[in-house]
Design a protein around this motif. Structure first.
Motif, mmCIF file in Angstrom:
data_model
loop_
_atom_site.group_PDB
_atom_site.id
_atom_site.type_symbol
_atom_site.label_atom_id
_atom_site.label_comp_id
_atom_site.label_asym_id
_atom_site.label_seq_id
_atom_site.Cartn_x
_atom_site.Cartn_y
_atom_site.Cartn_z
ATOM 1 N N ASP A 198 -21.631 -0.743 0.624
ATOM 2 C CA ASP A 198 -21.214 0.210 -0.407
ATOM 3 C C ASP A 198 -20.455 1.405 0.149
ATOM 4 O O ASP A 198 -20.077 2.308 -0.605
ATOM 5 N N ASN A 199 -20.220 1.432 1.455
ATOM 6 C CA ASN A 199 -19.368 2.460 2.049
ATOM 7 C C ASN A 199 -17.912 2.025 2.156
ATOM 8 O O ASN A 199 -17.032 2.853 2.428
ATOM 9 N N LYS A 200 -17.643 0.743 1.949
ATOM 10 C CA LYS A 200 -16.313 0.192 2.223
ATOM 11 C C LYS A 200 -15.516 0.065 0.931
ATOM 12 O O LYS A 200 -15.962 -0.555 -0.036
ATOM 13 N N VAL A 201 -14.328 0.675 0.924
ATOM 14 C CA VAL A 201 -13.470 0.659 -0.254
ATOM 15 C C VAL A 201 -12.048 0.305 0.174
ATOM 16 O O VAL A 201 -11.582 0.727 1.236
ATOM 17 N N TYR A 202 -11.386 -0.513 -0.647
ATOM 18 C CA TYR A 202 -9.992 -0.908 -0.421
ATOM 19 C C TYR A 202 -9.134 -0.329 -1.541
ATOM 20 O O TYR A 202 -9.540 -0.301 -2.709
ATOM 21 N N MET A 203 -7.932 0.092 -1.180
ATOM 22 C CA MET A 203 -7.000 0.664 -2.147
ATOM 23 C C MET A 203 -5.612 0.097 -1.887
ATOM 24 O O MET A 203 -5.138 0.102 -0.750
ATOM 25 N N VAL A 204 -4.974 -0.405 -2.924
ATOM 26 C CA VAL A 204 -3.598 -0.896 -2.828
ATOM 27 C C VAL A 204 -2.698 0.077 -3.576
ATOM 28 O O VAL A 204 -2.949 0.397 -4.743
ATOM 29 N N SER A 205 -1.654 0.574 -2.897
ATOM 30 C CA SER A 205 -0.874 1.658 -3.491
ATOM 31 C C SER A 205 0.610 1.533 -3.197
ATOM 32 O O SER A 205 1.054 0.808 -2.310
ATOM 33 N N GLY A 206 1.358 2.306 -3.957
ATOM 34 C CA GLY A 206 2.814 2.338 -3.953
ATOM 35 C C GLY A 206 3.259 2.628 -5.374
ATOM 36 O O GLY A 206 2.757 2.018 -6.320
ATOM 37 N N LEU A 207 4.179 3.572 -5.547
ATOM 38 C CA LEU A 207 4.543 3.998 -6.900
ATOM 39 C C LEU A 207 5.323 2.946 -7.664
ATOM 40 O O LEU A 207 5.050 2.672 -8.833
ATOM 41 N N THR A 208 6.347 2.370 -7.013
ATOM 42 C CA THR A 208 7.265 1.477 -7.719
ATOM 43 C C THR A 208 7.576 0.244 -6.883
ATOM 44 O O THR A 208 7.526 0.271 -5.655
ATOM 45 N N THR A 209 7.928 -0.833 -7.573
ATOM 46 C CA THR A 209 8.247 -2.080 -6.885
ATOM 47 C C THR A 209 9.662 -2.110 -6.322
ATOM 48 O O THR A 209 9.957 -2.921 -5.452
ATOM 49 N N HIS A 210 10.533 -1.220 -6.811
ATOM 50 C CA HIS A 210 11.931 -1.288 -6.408
ATOM 51 C C HIS A 210 12.565 0.090 -6.539
ATOM 52 O O HIS A 210 12.017 0.986 -7.192
#
Length: 731
Positions: free
Chosen positions: A69-81
């Motif tokens: 419960d300490n491990k978190v994943y985040m996928v980020s980036g504002l725009t695809t292009h």
């Protein structure tokens, strides 16, 4: 500084086994960890989120390791292009082992659109619950991807090999949605075994582009191969914004005709039997009053509690529907619309995710365009709601102006979406605004000789978009709109704007891409200034106006060049008649300022000394003590190459002046956002730029700093904006 929410929370996620752990993701302001009691901790301000990395504050998906419960994943980036589709922009996956206190990241081989349409789709990143080092990502542009080493490397699955090009994305006319999400048919946790059965849901436009035959597919071999699943004919070609697997193995699947935040219906909710129950479909609910989006389930079987959100802006229509009979038709009731909402009156629109607390079925939270709402008595006949947004600050500040010492307020905040606000108490949400309608506050100024007089400009976003300007003569308690607008203001709506006041009734306004205009009658009429050419183009640009606070008949206008590729360097112009006519200051030509865009340049004046000017041209810092006739280029600031995909650490982009330290040799403390000896940060000088010390540290970088202002009552206090993080202040 207190606002509370203010931006679009796109998803809430509880840890699957440690239910006291919850996170909120946002479209431009990073991630927040729930502290309970309505309070949050921002966890993407520090290490790994430095200058130029505000794009990674646009979060598309979160996932939590069920075995840790300490491990978190985040996928980020504002725009695809990029803006014209000529280049795709791949995202990142961030990993934290300590609930967001620190992060590492890996570059992804596909684009991510955390601030694009459809950003509240249910979590695209899914970990195998029994073998969480194996994970899948439902991408917008390149199909379904799989990693077997906790996100370090990725391979495309056989669901579809189609990768959308930039021109194909632009041809869609909206953001690509792609593979919307994947649900693994397993509620276990740990053990190391592979989950073999799973379902993928695909947006109809990607189905067409990839040559698929259904918007739903299944795999029974861990994603190695896929076969289509027939959806009910009533929802053929529909989007699937959210899917929940209940503990009894049944799926609750939301279908909606349209996609995107607040998308209209028709919408449907179906119960799906899954592999273990013959893959049967049962319609539970449908609507034409807005669209369906979020769904959450508490318990299982015939008495399961199901919450379902309706994304509508219309009063008297459903917002959150609740059933205590597993969603059976005829068992739904409304629990939000028309109920008591403590705090802000806005709770409709973009209600695109809902979560029932796994430990308390009467505690339900839903997102919206301005943050989060919650109820603790969902079973009541008329549940009451409040806003649990303490320390969740997601507004995007465009300009800050501070008054002289002794004023009755702290600052004027000009921000995207929420407008212009006068802040009287840093610990309380402001109440003084010229225009509380949805729209941008672009700029403001205060009269130094009488700070009760304030001017502010912006736009209202409700169609049709319109510009406005306002003035207050009582510190923002009441406002009057300008009776007219200057040339350019009604047609150029970009946020590159400047406005100043030289005395009551006398104002100079520089709209985007326009020659400034002045008024002598509080905006009843306007006259275009003389002596200034149209500001350089290339990117949205405007003159930065600065009033000499010691001699307010003097007004300076700075054009930073407009864009780095322009052939014209930055220039300073001077007016000695309160901004009615200007002449070029030849010393600014000799200074040879760099050519940079509006957002990378600043000019400010020292209110304690006439003709005392500071310029940040994006590369370095210049100081003049004689109205720009001569400039000193201060050594030590320099743009340097940055690691990874951040491009460059700009040498100097923002300058602010504030109250001087006691006994200092210069009459103001100077703060610069920039880079010295390869180290980016906020730098402070107490001796007029002779020596500098770093004011922040690597744990306080906020994805870069946009605008900054110094306090004139308290030495060492600055106000600044992070990437989608509202206004932050420090002493």
């Amino acid at each position: 500084m207190k606002w509370g929410g203010g931006g679009y929370v796109t998803g809430l996620i509880y840890h699957p086994t440690s239910y006291n752990v919850m996170y909120a993701r946002t479209d431009v302001g990073g991630v927040y960890r729930w502290d309970g009691g309505g309070s949050w901790t921002p966890i993407t301000d520090g290490i790994g989120f430095g200058p130029g990395e505000g794009t990674y504050h646009g979060v598309e998906s979160l996932a939590l390791d069920p075995t840790n419960d300490n491990k978190v994943y985040m996928v980020s980036g504002l725009t695809t292009h990029n803006w014209d589709g000529s280049a795709l922009i791949n995202g990142r996956i961030y990993v934290s082992q300590d609930r967001g206190a620190s992060w590492t990241h890996y570059d992804l081989p596909f684009p991510v659109g955390g601030n694009e349409s459809g950003r509240a789709v249910g979590e695209r990143l899914k970990l195998d619950p029994t073998n969480p080092s194996t994970m899948f990502y439902a991408s917008r542009t390149a199909g379904l991807w799989k990693s077997t080493n906790s996100g370090q490397t990725w391979t495309q699955t056989s669901l579809a090999s189609k990768v959308l090009t930039g021109s194909e994305i632009m041809g869609l006319g909206t953001a690509p949605i792609g593979v919307e999400q994947i649900v693994l048919d397993n509620s276990g946790s740990g053990g190391g075994a592979t989950t073999w059965n799973m379902y993928a849901f695909i947006a109809p436009e990607y189905v067409q582009k990839a040559g698929l035959t259904s918007t739903m597919y299944k795999s029974q071999n861990g994603g190695a191969t896929w076969t289509p699943v027939t959806v009910p004919s009533s929802v053929s070609g529909y989007y699937v914004p959210h899917v929940v697997r209940a503990s009894d193995g049944y799926y609750y699947v939301v279908f909606n005709k349209n996609t995107g935040e607040g998308a209209g219906g028709p919408g449907y909710l179906y119960k799906f039997g899954g592999i273990n129950f013959g893959e049967s479909w049962t319609q539970l609910s449908t609507t034409t009053q807005g669209g369906y989006s979020g769904v959450s389930v508490y318990g299982s079987g015939a008495t399961a509690r199901v919450a379902l959100t309706v994304t509508t802006w219309n009063a008297g229509q459903p917002v959150v529907q609740l059933s205590d009979s597993a969603g059976a038709p005829g068992t739904w009731r409304e629990i939000a619309d028309g109920m008591t909402h403590w705090g802000s009156s806005g709770y409709r629109g973009w209600v695109d995710d809902v979560e029932i607390d796994p430990t308390n079925k009467d505690h339900i939270l839903h997102v919206h365009g301005g943050g989060v709402w919650e109820t603790w008595n969902a079973s009541a006949a008329a549940p009451s709601w409040d806003e649990p947004v303490n320390n969740l600050e997601e507004t995007a500040t465009l300009a800050i102006v501070t008054p002289p010492a002794g004023a009755s307020y702290k600052l004027v905040n000009s921000a995207g979406d929420i407008g212009n606000w006068v802040q009287t108490d840093l610990a309380a949400k402001p109440t003084r605004s010229p225009n509380s309608a949805w729209g941008n506050g672009d700029a403001a100024d205060v009269l130094w000789s009488d700070p009760t007089y304030i001017v502010a400009v912006g736009i209202t976003s409700n169609a049709p978009v319109t510009a406005y300007g306002s003035w207050s003569g009582n510190s923002g308690a009441t406002w009057s709109n300008f009776a007219s607008l200057p040339a350019g203001a009604s047609t150029n709506f970009n946020d590159s704007v400047s406005i100043v006041t030289t005395s009551r009734n006398n104002i100079v306004w520089a709209p985007a891409n326009s020659i400034p205009s002045y008024t002598t009658n509080n905006g009843a009429s306007w006259t275009q200034v003389s002596g200034l050419p149209t500001p350089n183009g290339g990117l949205p640009n405007a003159y930065r106006l600065v009033v000499d606070r010691q001699s307010p008949n003097k007004v300076y206008a700075f054009d930073g060049g407009g864009a780095w590729w322009n052939n014209t360097t930055g220039k300073v112009y001077l007016s000695t008649d309160s901004g009615h006519s200007f002449t070029l200051v030849q010393g600014s030509v000799a200074a040879n300022f760099a050519k940079n865009e509006f957002g990378l340049t600043t000019m400010v004046g020292n209110p304690n000394a006439s003709g005392d000017l500071w310029v940040a041209d994006g590369n370095t810092v210049y100081h003049s003590t004689n109205g720009g006739a001569n400039w000193t280029n201060l050594s030590g600031f320099a743009t340097v190459a940055a690691n990874g995909s951040t491009g460059a650490l700009q040498g100097a982009t923002r300058i602010a002046l504030g109250k001087a330290a006691t006994g200092s040799s210069y009459s103001a403390a100077v703060y610069v956002v920039g880079t010295r000896s390869g180290v980016w940060g906020v730098w402070r000088s107490d001796d007029g730029g002779a020596t500098w010390s770093r004011f922040n540290d690597d744990a306080h970088q906020y994805g870069g700093i946009g605008v900054i202002a110094g306090d004139w009552s308290t030495y060492g206090r600055i106000y600044f904006s992070g990437a989608g993080r509202g206004i932050i202040y420090t002493n």
